[in-house]
Design a protein around this motif. Sequence first.
Motif, PDB file in Angstrom:
ATOM      1  N   GLY A 244       8.534  75.903   7.457  1.00 29.37           N
ATOM      2  CA  GLY A 244       7.223  75.737   8.083  1.00 29.37           C
ATOM      3  C   GLY A 244       6.940  74.298   8.444  1.00 29.37           C
ATOM      4  O   GLY A 244       6.526  73.990   9.575  1.00 29.37           O
ATOM      5  N   ASN A 245       7.162  73.383   7.513  1.00 26.88           N
ATOM      6  CA  ASN A 245       6.907  71.971   7.784  1.00 26.88           C
ATOM      7  C   ASN A 245       7.912  71.382   8.769  1.00 26.88           C
ATOM      8  O   ASN A 245       7.559  70.512   9.566  1.00 26.88           O
ATOM      9  CB  ASN A 245       6.917  71.172   6.471  1.00 26.88           C
ATOM     10  CG  ASN A 245       5.649  71.385   5.663  1.00 26.88           C
ATOM     11  OD1 ASN A 245       4.570  70.938   6.046  1.00 26.88           O
ATOM     12  ND2 ASN A 245       5.771  72.083   4.556  1.00 26.88           N
ATOM     13  N   SER A 246       9.155  71.859   8.722  1.00 29.92           N
ATOM     14  CA  SER A 246      10.145  71.421   9.711  1.00 29.92           C
ATOM     15  C   SER A 246       9.738  71.873  11.103  1.00 29.92           C
ATOM     16  O   SER A 246       9.881  71.128  12.086  1.00 29.92           O
ATOM     17  CB  SER A 246      11.530  71.980   9.363  1.00 29.92           C
ATOM     18  OG  SER A 246      11.975  71.509   8.112  1.00 29.92           O
ATOM     19  N   PHE A 247       9.203  73.086  11.201  1.00 28.79           N
ATOM     20  CA  PHE A 247       8.733  73.623  12.476  1.00 28.79           C
ATOM     21  C   PHE A 247       7.609  72.753  13.031  1.00 28.79           C
ATOM     22  O   PHE A 247       7.604  72.383  14.215  1.00 28.79           O
ATOM     23  CB  PHE A 247       8.269  75.061  12.277  1.00 28.79           C
ATOM     24  CG  PHE A 247       7.669  75.692  13.501  1.00 28.79           C
ATOM     25  CD1 PHE A 247       8.467  76.059  14.572  1.00 28.79           C
ATOM     26  CD2 PHE A 247       6.305  75.915  13.580  1.00 28.79           C
ATOM     27  CE1 PHE A 247       7.905  76.642  15.706  1.00 28.79           C
ATOM     28  CE2 PHE A 247       5.742  76.495  14.703  1.00 28.79           C
ATOM     29  CZ  PHE A 247       6.545  76.862  15.775  1.00 28.79           C
TER      30      PHE A 247
ATOM     31  N   GLU B  78       8.278  66.467  -1.089  1.00 27.62           N
ATOM     32  CA  GLU B  78       7.873  66.915  -2.420  1.00 27.62           C
ATOM     33  C   GLU B  78       8.506  68.257  -2.771  1.00 27.62           C
ATOM     34  O   GLU B  78       8.933  68.482  -3.904  1.00 27.62           O
ATOM     35  CB  GLU B  78       6.354  67.028  -2.520  1.00 27.62           C
ATOM     36  CG  GLU B  78       5.931  67.307  -3.957  1.00 27.62           C
ATOM     37  CD  GLU B  78       4.456  67.611  -4.113  1.00 27.62           C
ATOM     38  OE1 GLU B  78       3.924  67.324  -5.194  1.00 27.62           O
ATOM     39  OE2 GLU B  78       3.850  68.141  -3.176  1.00 27.62           O
ATOM     40  N   THR B  79       8.576  69.151  -1.786  1.00 28.30           N
ATOM     41  CA  THR B  79       9.189  70.460  -2.022  1.00 28.30           C
ATOM     42  C   THR B  79      10.636  70.311  -2.489  1.00 28.30           C
ATOM     43  O   THR B  79      11.070  70.961  -3.443  1.00 28.30           O
ATOM     44  CB  THR B  79       9.144  71.314  -0.738  1.00 28.30           C
ATOM     45  OG1 THR B  79       7.776  71.502  -0.347  1.00 28.30           O
ATOM     46  CG2 THR B  79       9.785  72.666  -0.958  1.00 28.30           C
TER      47      THR B  79
ATOM     48  N   SER C 247       2.309  72.469  -0.079  1.00 26.95           N
ATOM     49  CA  SER C 247       3.410  72.250   0.865  1.00 26.95           C
ATOM     50  C   SER C 247       3.764  73.523   1.624  1.00 26.95           C
ATOM     51  O   SER C 247       4.220  73.469   2.769  1.00 26.95           O
ATOM     52  CB  SER C 247       4.647  71.736   0.127  1.00 26.95           C
ATOM     53  OG  SER C 247       4.390  70.488  -0.469  1.00 26.95           O
ATOM     54  N   MET C 248       3.539  74.693   0.998  1.00 28.48           N
ATOM     55  CA  MET C 248       3.808  75.959   1.662  1.00 28.48           C
ATOM     56  C   MET C 248       2.688  76.323   2.633  1.00 28.48           C
ATOM     57  O   MET C 248       2.938  76.820   3.737  1.00 28.48           O
ATOM     58  CB  MET C 248       3.976  77.077   0.628  1.00 28.48           C
ATOM     59  CG  MET C 248       4.233  78.449   1.241  1.00 28.48           C
ATOM     60  SD  MET C 248       4.262  79.799   0.038  1.00 28.48           S
ATOM     61  CE  MET C 248       2.515  79.924  -0.394  1.00 28.48           C
ATOM     62  N   LEU C 249       1.440  76.078   2.241  1.00 23.77           N
ATOM     63  CA  LEU C 249       0.296  76.528   3.036  1.00 23.77           C
ATOM     64  C   LEU C 249      -0.071  75.587   4.182  1.00 23.77           C
ATOM     65  O   LEU C 249      -0.630  76.037   5.190  1.00 23.77           O
ATOM     66  CB  LEU C 249      -0.927  76.733   2.135  1.00 23.77           C
ATOM     67  CG  LEU C 249      -0.848  77.911   1.149  1.00 23.77           C
ATOM     68  CD1 LEU C 249      -2.152  78.026   0.381  1.00 23.77           C
ATOM     69  CD2 LEU C 249      -0.549  79.209   1.875  1.00 23.77           C
ATOM     70  N   ASN C 250       0.219  74.300   4.032  1.00 23.12           N
ATOM     71  CA  ASN C 250      -0.181  73.346   5.074  1.00 23.12           C
ATOM     72  C   ASN C 250       0.340  73.709   6.468  1.00 23.12           C
ATOM     73  O   ASN C 250      -0.433  73.703   7.436  1.00 23.12           O
ATOM     74  CB  ASN C 250       0.247  71.924   4.695  1.00 23.12           C
ATOM     75  CG  ASN C 250      -0.674  71.297   3.669  1.00 23.12           C
ATOM     76  OD1 ASN C 250      -1.814  71.745   3.494  1.00 23.12           O
ATOM     77  ND2 ASN C 250      -0.208  70.275   2.988  1.00 23.12           N
ATOM     78  N   PRO C 251       1.638  74.023   6.627  1.00 27.12           N
ATOM     79  CA  PRO C 251       2.092  74.392   7.980  1.00 27.12           C
ATOM     80  C   PRO C 251       1.437  75.663   8.490  1.00 27.12           C
ATOM     81  O   PRO C 251       1.150  75.780   9.685  1.00 27.12           O
ATOM     82  CB  PRO C 251       3.609  74.570   7.809  1.00 27.12           C
ATOM     83  CG  PRO C 251       3.820  74.783   6.355  1.00 27.12           C
ATOM     84  CD  PRO C 251       2.752  73.996   5.669  1.00 27.12           C
ATOM     85  N   VAL C 252       1.194  76.626   7.601  1.00 23.04           N
ATOM     86  CA  VAL C 252       0.518  77.863   8.001  1.00 23.04           C
ATOM     87  C   VAL C 252      -0.894  77.560   8.486  1.00 23.04           C
ATOM     88  O   VAL C 252      -1.344  78.066   9.522  1.00 23.04           O
ATOM     89  CB  VAL C 252       0.474  78.866   6.823  1.00 23.04           C
ATOM     90  CG1 VAL C 252      -0.280  80.134   7.218  1.00 23.04           C
ATOM     91  CG2 VAL C 252       1.876  79.208   6.355  1.00 23.04           C
ATOM     92  N   ILE C 253      -1.593  76.699   7.739  1.00 21.72           N
ATOM     93  CA  ILE C 253      -2.967  76.316   8.097  1.00 21.72           C
ATOM     94  C   ILE C 253      -3.007  75.657   9.466  1.00 21.72           C
ATOM     95  O   ILE C 253      -3.816  76.027  10.330  1.00 21.72           O
ATOM     96  CB  ILE C 253      -3.546  75.376   7.018  1.00 21.72           C
ATOM     97  CG1 ILE C 253      -3.822  76.138   5.721  1.00 21.72           C
ATOM     98  CG2 ILE C 253      -4.832  74.702   7.524  1.00 21.72           C
ATOM     99  CD1 ILE C 253      -4.146  75.257   4.538  1.00 21.72           C
TER     100      ILE C 253
END
Length: 326
Positions: free
Chosen positions: A48-51, A80-81, A292-298
């Motif tokens: 997600g963050n790479s995207f 951090e992940t 770290s998981m939710l930030n890209p989704v948000i």
Amino acid sequence: MSSLNSSLMENLSFVRPEYFYISGFTGIPFINYYFIFLIFTYIIAVFGNSFVAVIILTDRSLHVPKYLGIFNLALADIGETNALIPALIKTFFVDSQYISYDACLVNMFFVFFFSSVQALTLVVLAYDRFIAICLPLRYHAIVNNYFMSVVLIGVWSVCSAFNGTTVALITRLSFCKSNVVKSYFCDYGPVYSLACNDKTINSVMAKLCSTLFIYIPLIFIVLSYLGIFLALSKITTWAGRLKALKTCVSHLLAVGVFFLPIIITYFATYVSMSLSPNARIINTSLSNAIPSMLNPVIYVLNTKEFKVYLMKMIKKRSSVNLEKKT
């Protein structure tokens, strides 16, 4: 002569353990299911963050101050992940909770470093929203790519200096008793609390870092939004207020996801004292992994530019598949 003898005794009694034993997840019921969740969290966070990072890098229209901040947040989330979750997953699959002394310090630095970068980046993004809404006519004069780049370089430098110094202070400690770290990683507090010699400076640095990277950022963000809400109250139409507020939704969600678990855990631990050690370990590990998981989704779901880019990719992929079929 006596002072020389005492210093020699101190050197002789100095103990640096070969390894530490991370006992955090020992004895927690149904912990296997939690590790499965961690794997899922890791995959979503990294991809997600790479995207998000790739979109910002490749789309020139996103080369603006706000998205530089979001790009920096995505890098910190990836960092951090990778600093935290693979070590936890390794503990599950290999069934090894031992970590060497040097590896422990490296793990400690990177987990706290990237977490600190996350916190300060959220402050920078709050400042960006504050200027955009409260001083819209001066926004481009105050906040530009050069300004944002300098500030973000400053964030990485400050986090590196403070966390590097804090972790380096561990090397002055002697561990002559237990080497069992009661946490889910090489956590600073549980590690330095095992030391036998004076650890006052370690305690001071721990409180200083908590103040600098948790309390001050949260206070600054709250003050920024008080100013934003005051500015919104002066907009005469509800449509105008909602339009301005909509630009803050993603950031507010990211702030809530990052700070609320930390606040709840610390409040329950130090005020009510009702949080069990197992519950505290699960809560604190989640407070590090979930943002770290939710930030890209948000940001993908709440940002028009990301959704447009995503739709273009889907349409392009669909057209390619149709051409192959024909």
